[in-house]
Write a protein that holds these residues in place. Structure first.
Motif, PDB file in Angstrom:
ATOM      1  N   ILE A 115       1.014  -1.155   0.151  1.00 49.63           N
ATOM      2  CA  ILE A 115       0.059   0.456   0.546  1.00 49.63           C
ATOM      3  C   ILE A 115       1.169   1.242  -0.306  1.00 49.63           C
ATOM      4  O   ILE A 115       0.256   2.498  -0.541  1.00 49.63           O
ATOM      5  N   GLY A 116       2.036   1.262   0.638  1.00 54.10           N
ATOM      6  CA  GLY A 116       2.650   2.157   0.995  1.00 54.10           C
ATOM      7  C   GLY A 116       3.595   2.596  -0.113  1.00 54.10           C
ATOM      8  O   GLY A 116       3.890   4.083  -0.855  1.00 54.10           O
ATOM      9  N   CYS A 117       4.020   1.488  -1.110  1.00 55.01           N
ATOM     10  CA  CYS A 117       4.563   1.733  -2.033  1.00 55.01           C
ATOM     11  C   CYS A 117       3.894   2.388  -3.720  1.00 55.01           C
ATOM     12  O   CYS A 117       3.968   3.517  -4.650  1.00 55.01           O
ATOM     13  N   ALA A 118       2.603   1.738  -4.013  1.00 54.91           N
ATOM     14  CA  ALA A 118       1.334   1.840  -4.573  1.00 54.91           C
ATOM     15  C   ALA A 118       1.626   3.764  -4.427  1.00 54.91           C
ATOM     16  O   ALA A 118       0.666   4.561  -4.759  1.00 54.91           O
ATOM     17  N   ALA A 119       0.665   4.058  -3.136  1.00 57.45           N
ATOM     18  CA  ALA A 119       0.721   5.792  -2.229  1.00 57.45           C
ATOM     19  C   ALA A 119       1.363   6.153  -2.909  1.00 57.45           C
ATOM     20  O   ALA A 119       1.617   7.282  -3.593  1.00 57.45           O
ATOM     21  N   PHE A 120       3.110   5.713  -2.570  1.00 55.65           N
ATOM     22  CA  PHE A 120       3.598   6.644  -2.274  1.00 55.65           C
ATOM     23  C   PHE A 120       4.802   7.280  -4.062  1.00 55.65           C
ATOM     24  O   PHE A 120       5.031   7.979  -4.564  1.00 55.65           O
ATOM     25  N   LEU A 121       4.887   6.137  -5.346  1.00 58.82           N
ATOM     26  CA  LEU A 121       4.700   6.278  -6.149  1.00 58.82           C
ATOM     27  C   LEU A 121       3.480   6.871  -6.681  1.00 58.82           C
ATOM     28  O   LEU A 121       3.699   7.506  -7.878  1.00 58.82           O
ATOM     29  N   LEU A 122       1.819   7.002  -6.880  1.00 59.86           N
ATOM     30  CA  LEU A 122       1.010   7.813  -7.682  1.00 59.86           C
ATOM     31  C   LEU A 122       1.001   8.923  -6.945  1.00 59.86           C
ATOM     32  O   LEU A 122       1.126  10.250  -8.139  1.00 59.86           O
ATOM     33  N   VAL A 123       2.217   9.520  -6.077  1.00 58.15           N
ATOM     34  CA  VAL A 123       1.905  10.821  -5.556  1.00 58.15           C
ATOM     35  C   VAL A 123       3.353  11.202  -6.133  1.00 58.15           C
ATOM     36  O   VAL A 123       3.219  12.830  -6.681  1.00 58.15           O
ATOM     37  N   SER A 124       3.965  10.244  -6.673  1.00 63.34           N
ATOM     38  CA  SER A 124       5.700  11.176  -7.009  1.00 63.34           C
ATOM     39  C   SER A 124       5.631  11.336  -9.043  1.00 63.34           C
ATOM     40  O   SER A 124       5.809  12.307  -8.963  1.00 63.34           O
ATOM     41  N   LEU A 125       4.290  10.022  -9.708  1.00 61.26           N
ATOM     42  CA  LEU A 125       4.183   9.813 -10.723  1.00 61.26           C
ATOM     43  C   LEU A 125       3.742  11.613 -11.490  1.00 61.26           C
ATOM     44  O   LEU A 125       3.283  12.575 -12.150  1.00 61.26           O
ATOM     45  N   THR A 126       2.353  11.162  -9.796  1.00 62.27           N
ATOM     46  CA  THR A 126       1.709  13.011  -9.666  1.00 62.27           C
ATOM     47  C   THR A 126       2.520  14.071  -9.879  1.00 62.27           C
ATOM     48  O   THR A 126       1.976  15.338 -10.883  1.00 62.27           O
ATOM     49  N   SER A 127       3.475  14.493  -9.266  1.00 61.43           N
ATOM     50  CA  SER A 127       4.542  15.216  -9.125  1.00 61.43           C
ATOM     51  C   SER A 127       4.960  16.135  -9.978  1.00 61.43           C
ATOM     52  O   SER A 127       5.230  17.058 -10.575  1.00 61.43           O
ATOM     53  N   HIS A 128       5.183  14.673 -10.500  1.00 56.96           N
ATOM     54  CA  HIS A 128       7.004  14.650 -12.595  1.00 56.96           C
ATOM     55  C   HIS A 128       5.893  14.914 -12.714  1.00 56.96           C
ATOM     56  O   HIS A 128       6.333  16.239 -13.970  1.00 56.96           O
ATOM     57  N   ILE A 129       4.767  15.056 -13.089  1.00 55.20           N
ATOM     58  CA  ILE A 129       3.317  15.028 -14.226  1.00 55.20           C
ATOM     59  C   ILE A 129       2.966  16.915 -13.827  1.00 55.20           C
ATOM     60  O   ILE A 129       3.422  17.264 -15.615  1.00 55.20           O
ATOM     61  N   GLY A 130       3.120  16.995 -13.141  1.00 52.70           N
ATOM     62  CA  GLY A 130       2.505  18.320 -12.513  1.00 52.70           C
ATOM     63  C   GLY A 130       3.560  19.075 -13.149  1.00 52.70           C
ATOM     64  O   GLY A 130       3.450  20.426 -13.559  1.00 52.70           O
ATOM     65  N   SER A 131       5.072  19.093 -13.365  1.00 51.79           N
ATOM     66  CA  SER A 131       5.886  19.804 -13.117  1.00 51.79           C
ATOM     67  C   SER A 131       6.571  19.369 -14.477  1.00 51.79           C
ATOM     68  O   SER A 131       7.517  20.086 -14.757  1.00 51.79           O
ATOM     69  N   GLY A 132       6.493  18.326 -15.109  1.00 45.62           N
ATOM     70  CA  GLY A 132       6.631  18.537 -16.876  1.00 45.62           C
ATOM     71  C   GLY A 132       7.914  18.203 -16.510  1.00 45.62           C
ATOM     72  O   GLY A 132       8.839  17.914 -17.585  1.00 45.62           O
ATOM     73  N   THR A 133       8.093  16.894 -15.773  1.00 42.66           N
ATOM     74  CA  THR A 133       9.054  16.474 -15.411  1.00 42.66           C
ATOM     75  C   THR A 133       9.165  14.944 -15.494  1.00 42.66           C
ATOM     76  O   THR A 133      10.134  13.743 -15.505  1.00 42.66           O
TER      77      THR A 133
END
Length: 235
Positions: A115-133
């Motif tokens: 659960i931790g892996c899936a949640a933090f991976l989603l946060v990381s992907l969302t952050s990268h998409i939001g910043s265009g990186t």
């Protein structure tokens, strides 16, 4: 509760408070665990065990206070978030203790880290998409320092720690288990002296003795041994 709630609240809490304030607050976790275990698991501790738990907490607080640490009310947001992270960890201990009647330590650890892996991976992907990186998502894997650090944090600090904690919770009560967390202060002092050549002062020794005495007392001064959750309901 853990690792998702604990780490998220801890991370945002440390943005608004100091690590010293966090260290003092985390010392209170065994008390919160003892209260939650009493309410939800009906775990009963003797007066001597309660005093021992408070003694270990006093040892941690004493060390931080002697180092000049204190609470700054201007960082009340951070203090509140850090307190909630302690409450999350206490809640995890109580929930895990209850679930261990049905599931094995390995099964619970698998679900926790998954659960931790899936949640933090989603946060990381969302952050990268939001910043265009997004194209830099795998860039850290080219760093040897990152690889070794993530292996240590992932295998030892997360997997081994969670698995052994869950195994311990399957054998002894949540309130007894939680008091061991205060030993991290003693280990940090010893590691600092061994590897960083930091000076050990008298208040370090006094605080460490209080912590160790509290841990021993909490686990040795019970009126009777606690049964493991899988056998507690066996007629």
């Amino acid at each position: 509760m853990y690792p998702l709630g604990f780490f998220a609240l801890q991370t945002f809490g440390l943005l608004h408070a100091t690590s010293s304030e966090g260290g003092i607050l985390y010392a209170v976790t065994p008390i919160l665990t003892m209260l939650l275990a009493f309410v939800f698991l009906k775990e009963v501790t003797t007066l001597l065990q309660k005093l021992s738990i408070f003694l270990s907490v006093l040892g941690v607080v004493y060390i931080f206070m002697m180092k000049g640490s204190s609470f700054d009310l201007s960082s009340i947001t951070g203090i509140l978030l850090l307190f909630l992270s302690c409450l999350a960890f206490a809640g995890y201990s109580v929930l895990a203790r209850s679930l261990l009647k049905t599931f094995s330590p390995l099964e619970i650890t698998y679900m926790m880290l998954g659960i931790g892996c899936a949640a933090f991976l989603l946060v990381s992907l969302t952050s990268h998409i939001g910043s265009g990186t997004l194209d830099r998502f795998f860039e850290p894997l080219s760093s040897g320092t990152f690889i070794w650090s993530i292996l240590y944090l992932g295998i030892l600090s997360s997997l081994v720690t969670s698995l052994t904690a869950n195994y311990t919770l399957s054998k002894i009560s949540a309130s007894k288990t939680s008091v061991f967390s205060n030993l991290s202060t003693v280990v940090s002092i010893a590691a600092g002296a061994m590897f960083l050549h930091e000076e050990i002062k008298l208040y370090h020794v006094i605080g460490s003795v209080l912590i160790i005495a509290g841990v021993i007392g909490a686990n040795a001064l019970g009126a009777r041994s606690q049964q493991s959750p899988k056998t507690a309901n066996t007629p």
